[in-house]
Design a protein around this motif. Structure first.
Motif, PDB file in Angstrom:
ATOM      1  N   THR A 144       0.824  -1.201   0.000  1.00  0.00           N
ATOM      2  CA  THR A 144       0.000   0.000   0.000  1.00  0.00           C
ATOM      3  C   THR A 144       0.863   1.257   0.000  1.00  0.00           C
ATOM      4  O   THR A 144       1.952   1.288   0.578  1.00  0.00           O
ATOM      5  CB  THR A 144      -0.991   0.010   1.190  1.00  0.00           C
ATOM      6  OG1 THR A 144      -1.885   1.098   1.010  1.00  0.00           O
ATOM      7  CG2 THR A 144      -0.323   0.138   2.535  1.00  0.00           C
ATOM      8  N   LEU A 145       0.356   2.260  -0.715  1.00  0.00           N
ATOM      9  CA  LEU A 145       0.971   3.587  -0.682  1.00  0.00           C
ATOM     10  C   LEU A 145       0.005   4.485   0.051  1.00  0.00           C
ATOM     11  O   LEU A 145      -1.152   4.598  -0.362  1.00  0.00           O
ATOM     12  CB  LEU A 145       1.102   4.177  -2.089  1.00  0.00           C
ATOM     13  CG  LEU A 145       1.967   3.516  -3.133  1.00  0.00           C
ATOM     14  CD1 LEU A 145       2.033   4.409  -4.372  1.00  0.00           C
ATOM     15  CD2 LEU A 145       3.362   3.319  -2.580  1.00  0.00           C
ATOM     16  N   ILE A 146       0.464   5.074   1.136  1.00  0.00           N
ATOM     17  CA  ILE A 146      -0.416   6.001   1.840  1.00  0.00           C
ATOM     18  C   ILE A 146       0.219   7.388   1.834  1.00  0.00           C
ATOM     19  O   ILE A 146       1.410   7.544   1.527  1.00  0.00           O
ATOM     20  CB  ILE A 146      -0.742   5.532   3.276  1.00  0.00           C
ATOM     21  CG1 ILE A 146       0.534   5.447   4.119  1.00  0.00           C
ATOM     22  CG2 ILE A 146      -1.456   4.196   3.280  1.00  0.00           C
ATOM     23  CD1 ILE A 146       0.246   5.306   5.601  1.00  0.00           C
ATOM     24  N   GLY A 147      -0.583   8.378   2.180  1.00  0.00           N
ATOM     25  CA  GLY A 147      -0.088   9.750   2.166  1.00  0.00           C
ATOM     26  C   GLY A 147      -1.255  10.689   1.972  1.00  0.00           C
ATOM     27  O   GLY A 147      -2.307  10.273   1.486  1.00  0.00           O
ATOM     28  N   GLY A 148      -1.053  11.950   2.308  1.00  0.00           N
ATOM     29  CA  GLY A 148      -2.144  12.925   2.238  1.00  0.00           C
ATOM     30  C   GLY A 148      -2.471  13.335   0.818  1.00  0.00           C
ATOM     31  O   GLY A 148      -1.896  12.805  -0.142  1.00  0.00           O
ATOM     32  N   ASN A 149      -3.392  14.281   0.686  1.00  0.00           N
ATOM     33  CA  ASN A 149      -3.757  14.792  -0.638  1.00  0.00           C
ATOM     34  C   ASN A 149      -2.543  15.398  -1.316  1.00  0.00           C
ATOM     35  O   ASN A 149      -1.790  16.135  -0.696  1.00  0.00           O
ATOM     36  CB  ASN A 149      -4.830  15.884  -0.512  1.00  0.00           C
ATOM     37  CG  ASN A 149      -6.174  15.301  -0.166  1.00  0.00           C
ATOM     38  OD1 ASN A 149      -6.489  14.184  -0.574  1.00  0.00           O
ATOM     39  ND2 ASN A 149      -6.952  16.035   0.596  1.00  0.00           N
ATOM     40  N   GLY A 150      -2.367  15.084  -2.583  1.00  0.00           N
ATOM     41  CA  GLY A 150      -1.292  15.692  -3.358  1.00  0.00           C
ATOM     42  C   GLY A 150       0.082  15.123  -3.066  1.00  0.00           C
ATOM     43  O   GLY A 150       1.098  15.643  -3.538  1.00  0.00           O
ATOM     44  N   ALA A 151       0.165  14.023  -2.314  1.00  0.00           N
ATOM     45  CA  ALA A 151       1.470  13.442  -1.959  1.00  0.00           C
ATOM     46  C   ALA A 151       2.153  12.805  -3.170  1.00  0.00           C
ATOM     47  O   ALA A 151       3.375  12.653  -3.186  1.00  0.00           O
ATOM     48  CB  ALA A 151       1.291  12.402  -0.859  1.00  0.00           C
ATOM     49  N   GLY A 152       1.362  12.423  -4.171  1.00  0.00           N
ATOM     50  CA  GLY A 152       1.948  11.823  -5.377  1.00  0.00           C
ATOM     51  C   GLY A 152       1.553  10.374  -5.595  1.00  0.00           C
ATOM     52  O   GLY A 152       2.134   9.687  -6.446  1.00  0.00           O
ATOM     53  N   LYS A 153       0.550   9.907  -4.890  1.00  0.00           N
ATOM     54  CA  LYS A 153       0.163   8.488  -4.994  1.00  0.00           C
ATOM     55  C   LYS A 153      -0.377   8.161  -6.390  1.00  0.00           C
ATOM     56  O   LYS A 153       0.064   7.212  -7.025  1.00  0.00           O
ATOM     57  CB  LYS A 153      -0.884   8.153  -3.915  1.00  0.00           C
ATOM     58  CG  LYS A 153      -0.442   8.501  -2.496  1.00  0.00           C
ATOM     59  CD  LYS A 153      -1.489   8.157  -1.464  1.00  0.00           C
ATOM     60  CE  LYS A 153      -2.789   8.909  -1.576  1.00  0.00           C
ATOM     61  NZ  LYS A 153      -2.718  10.367  -1.347  1.00  0.00           N
ATOM     62  N   THR A 154      -1.341   8.972  -6.829  1.00  0.00           N
ATOM     63  CA  THR A 154      -1.934   8.726  -8.157  1.00  0.00           C
ATOM     64  C   THR A 154      -0.879   8.866  -9.251  1.00  0.00           C
ATOM     65  O   THR A 154      -0.839   8.073 -10.194  1.00  0.00           O
ATOM     66  CB  THR A 154      -3.108   9.711  -8.393  1.00  0.00           C
ATOM     67  OG1 THR A 154      -4.110   9.423  -7.431  1.00  0.00           O
ATOM     68  CG2 THR A 154      -3.692   9.567  -9.785  1.00  0.00           C
ATOM     69  N   THR A 155      -0.021   9.856  -9.110  1.00  0.00           N
ATOM     70  CA  THR A 155       1.038  10.054 -10.113  1.00  0.00           C
ATOM     71  C   THR A 155       1.954   8.827 -10.173  1.00  0.00           C
ATOM     72  O   THR A 155       2.410   8.441 -11.251  1.00  0.00           O
ATOM     73  CB  THR A 155       1.848  11.325  -9.777  1.00  0.00           C
ATOM     74  OG1 THR A 155       0.946  12.436  -9.742  1.00  0.00           O
ATOM     75  CG2 THR A 155       2.941  11.579 -10.802  1.00  0.00           C
ATOM     76  N   THR A 156       2.205   8.207  -9.038  1.00  0.00           N
ATOM     77  CA  THR A 156       3.050   7.002  -9.030  1.00  0.00           C
ATOM     78  C   THR A 156       2.394   5.904  -9.869  1.00  0.00           C
ATOM     79  O   THR A 156       3.037   5.293 -10.725  1.00  0.00           O
ATOM     80  CB  THR A 156       3.281   6.513  -7.582  1.00  0.00           C
ATOM     81  OG1 THR A 156       3.857   7.581  -6.835  1.00  0.00           O
ATOM     82  CG2 THR A 156       4.193   5.301  -7.542  1.00  0.00           C
ATOM     83  N   LEU A 157       1.098   5.678  -9.656  1.00  0.00           N
ATOM     84  CA  LEU A 157       0.409   4.631 -10.437  1.00  0.00           C
ATOM     85  C   LEU A 157       0.368   4.996 -11.919  1.00  0.00           C
ATOM     86  O   LEU A 157       0.571   4.140 -12.785  1.00  0.00           O
ATOM     87  CB  LEU A 157      -1.022   4.419  -9.930  1.00  0.00           C
ATOM     88  CG  LEU A 157      -1.219   3.837  -8.539  1.00  0.00           C
ATOM     89  CD1 LEU A 157      -2.605   3.217  -8.413  1.00  0.00           C
ATOM     90  CD2 LEU A 157      -0.176   2.819  -8.150  1.00  0.00           C
ATOM     91  N   MET A 158       0.109   6.274 -12.212  1.00  0.00           N
ATOM     92  CA  MET A 158       0.035   6.686 -13.623  1.00  0.00           C
ATOM     93  C   MET A 158       1.397   6.545 -14.296  1.00  0.00           C
ATOM     94  O   MET A 158       1.486   6.232 -15.482  1.00  0.00           O
ATOM     95  CB  MET A 158      -0.475   8.113 -13.723  1.00  0.00           C
ATOM     96  CG  MET A 158      -1.882   8.228 -13.168  1.00  0.00           C
ATOM     97  SD  MET A 158      -2.968   9.363 -14.007  1.00  0.00           S
ATOM     98  CE  MET A 158      -2.002  10.773 -14.238  1.00  0.00           C
ATOM     99  N   SER A 159       2.468   6.740 -13.518  1.00  0.00           N
ATOM    100  CA  SER A 159       3.815   6.564 -14.077  1.00  0.00           C
ATOM    101  C   SER A 159       4.051   5.108 -14.445  1.00  0.00           C
ATOM    102  O   SER A 159       4.589   4.801 -15.512  1.00  0.00           O
ATOM    103  CB  SER A 159       4.886   6.963 -13.056  1.00  0.00           C
ATOM    104  OG  SER A 159       4.694   8.264 -12.623  1.00  0.00           O
ATOM    105  N   ILE A 160       3.623   4.219 -13.560  1.00  0.00           N
ATOM    106  CA  ILE A 160       3.829   2.791 -13.814  1.00  0.00           C
ATOM    107  C   ILE A 160       3.074   2.383 -15.079  1.00  0.00           C
ATOM    108  O   ILE A 160       3.591   1.654 -15.924  1.00  0.00           O
ATOM    109  CB  ILE A 160       3.356   1.953 -12.590  1.00  0.00           C
ATOM    110  CG1 ILE A 160       4.196   2.294 -11.359  1.00  0.00           C
ATOM    111  CG2 ILE A 160       3.434   0.454 -12.902  1.00  0.00           C
ATOM    112  CD1 ILE A 160       3.630   1.763 -10.039  1.00  0.00           C
ATOM    113  N   SER A 161       1.835   2.882 -15.224  1.00  0.00           N
ATOM    114  CA  SER A 161       1.002   2.536 -16.378  1.00  0.00           C
ATOM    115  C   SER A 161       1.421   3.223 -17.667  1.00  0.00           C
ATOM    116  O   SER A 161       0.804   2.997 -18.699  1.00  0.00           O
ATOM    117  CB  SER A 161      -0.451   2.939 -16.112  1.00  0.00           C
ATOM    118  OG  SER A 161      -0.990   2.153 -15.121  1.00  0.00           O
ATOM    119  N   GLY A 162       2.399   4.105 -17.600  1.00  0.00           N
ATOM    120  CA  GLY A 162       2.867   4.789 -18.809  1.00  0.00           C
ATOM    121  C   GLY A 162       2.004   5.981 -19.190  1.00  0.00           C
ATOM    122  O   GLY A 162       2.034   6.422 -20.335  1.00  0.00           O
ATOM    123  N   LEU A 163       1.226   6.497 -18.234  1.00  0.00           N
ATOM    124  CA  LEU A 163       0.287   7.579 -18.555  1.00  0.00           C
ATOM    125  C   LEU A 163       0.871   8.976 -18.321  1.00  0.00           C
ATOM    126  O   LEU A 163       0.244   9.959 -18.686  1.00  0.00           O
ATOM    127  CB  LEU A 163      -1.004   7.418 -17.732  1.00  0.00           C
ATOM    128  CG  LEU A 163      -1.778   6.125 -18.029  1.00  0.00           C
ATOM    129  CD1 LEU A 163      -2.897   5.905 -17.012  1.00  0.00           C
ATOM    130  CD2 LEU A 163      -2.356   6.163 -19.442  1.00  0.00           C
TER     131      LEU A 163
END
Ligand code: ATP
Length: 236
Positions: free
Chosen positions: A31-50
């Motif tokens: 799991t990746l946890i962290g507050g709003n804007g910490a970069g969690k979604t960006t990490t997943l989008m990076s993995i997916s090539g988005l």
């Protein structure tokens, strides 16, 4: 199975990820946890090539996928269920599930039927509603459909972005139990969550992100008892 080394991502002048490194091993729930804007979604989008990466390297099943196209990454066995349950409201539950197979053209009819059965065992409520329009499902059922659709391409790893967001507590518990069952089906899970206590209690390991940096990592249970995590993310 999946490794991120020193990843940096910018959106124009905004730095979303500074120097993120993490690893997901086969069969783990991470799991990746962290507050709003910490970069969690960006990490997943990076993995997916988005999203474009400024620096760093991402390896999936031993292959460098840092600059690979999203459709190629999906075909390698990586499924991404984005935040916000983006199901097709005008299609039935069954049709929504079938759209999930489009990412993996190598699936044969028998395998698709097997995957539908697996999903109907995992999510009996979807089976009951197989001919119902996706748009008429409750929020929790739509989230289940989004996850089930993500499993229809028979991935090795499934990445879930905030699956519990906006759901009633009882449904949230159901979703977390499902994550455990999905792992029992042999899948590796990368889970982003605002609900840090639930996520850490089911995760093998967790990473805490803060303003684009990994500030802490460890076993789920250890992070649950970490004073800093308790103060910042568990409301202690
Ligand atoms: P949340 O839980 O609020 O979704 P998060 O941890 O998933 O947060 P990200 O969505 O990855 O965080 O955002 C990381 C940073 O990048 C934030 O500062 C955010 O404002 C910024 N950001 C995200 N998407 C964009 C974009 N398309 N353009 C500009 N900045 C963005």
């Amino acid at each position: 199975m999946l490794k991120i080394e020193n990843l940096s991502v910018n959106y124009g002048y905004i730095t979303a990820l500074k120097n993120v490194s993490l690893e997901v091993k086969q069969g783990e729930i991470i799991t990746l946890i962290g507050g709003n804007g910490a970069g969690k979604t960006t990490t997943l989008m990076s993995i997916s090539g988005l999203v474009e990466k400024a620096r760093g390297k991402i390896t999936f099943k031993g292959e460098d996928i840092t600059r690979k196209a999203p459709d190629k990454i999906v075909k390698m066995g990586l499924s991404h269920v984005p935040e916000g349950r983006r199901i097709f409201p005008a299609l039935t539950v069954y049709e929504n599930l079938i759209t999930g197979t489009l990412g993996n053209p190598s699936l044969k009819k028998d395998k698709i039927e097997e995957l539908i059965e697996m999903n109907y065992t995992l999510f009996p409520r979807l089976k009951e509603r197989t001919t119902q329009g996706g748009g008429s499902l409750s929020g929790g059922e739509q989230q289940m459909l989004a996850i089930a659709r993500g499993l229809m391409m028979d991935p090795d790893i499934i990445m879930l972005d905030e699956p519990s967001l906006g759901l009633a507590p009882i449904i949230v518990e159901e979703i977390f139990e499902l994550v455990l069952k999905i792992r029992d089906k042999g899948k590796t899970v990368l889970l982003i969550e605002q609900n840090a206590s639930m996520a850490l209690s089911i995760a093998d390991r967790g990473y805490v992100l803060e303003t684009g940096d990994v500030i802490l990592e460890g076993k789920g249970k250890n992070l649950l008892n970490d004073p800093e995590v308790k103060r910042a993310y568990l409301g202690a």
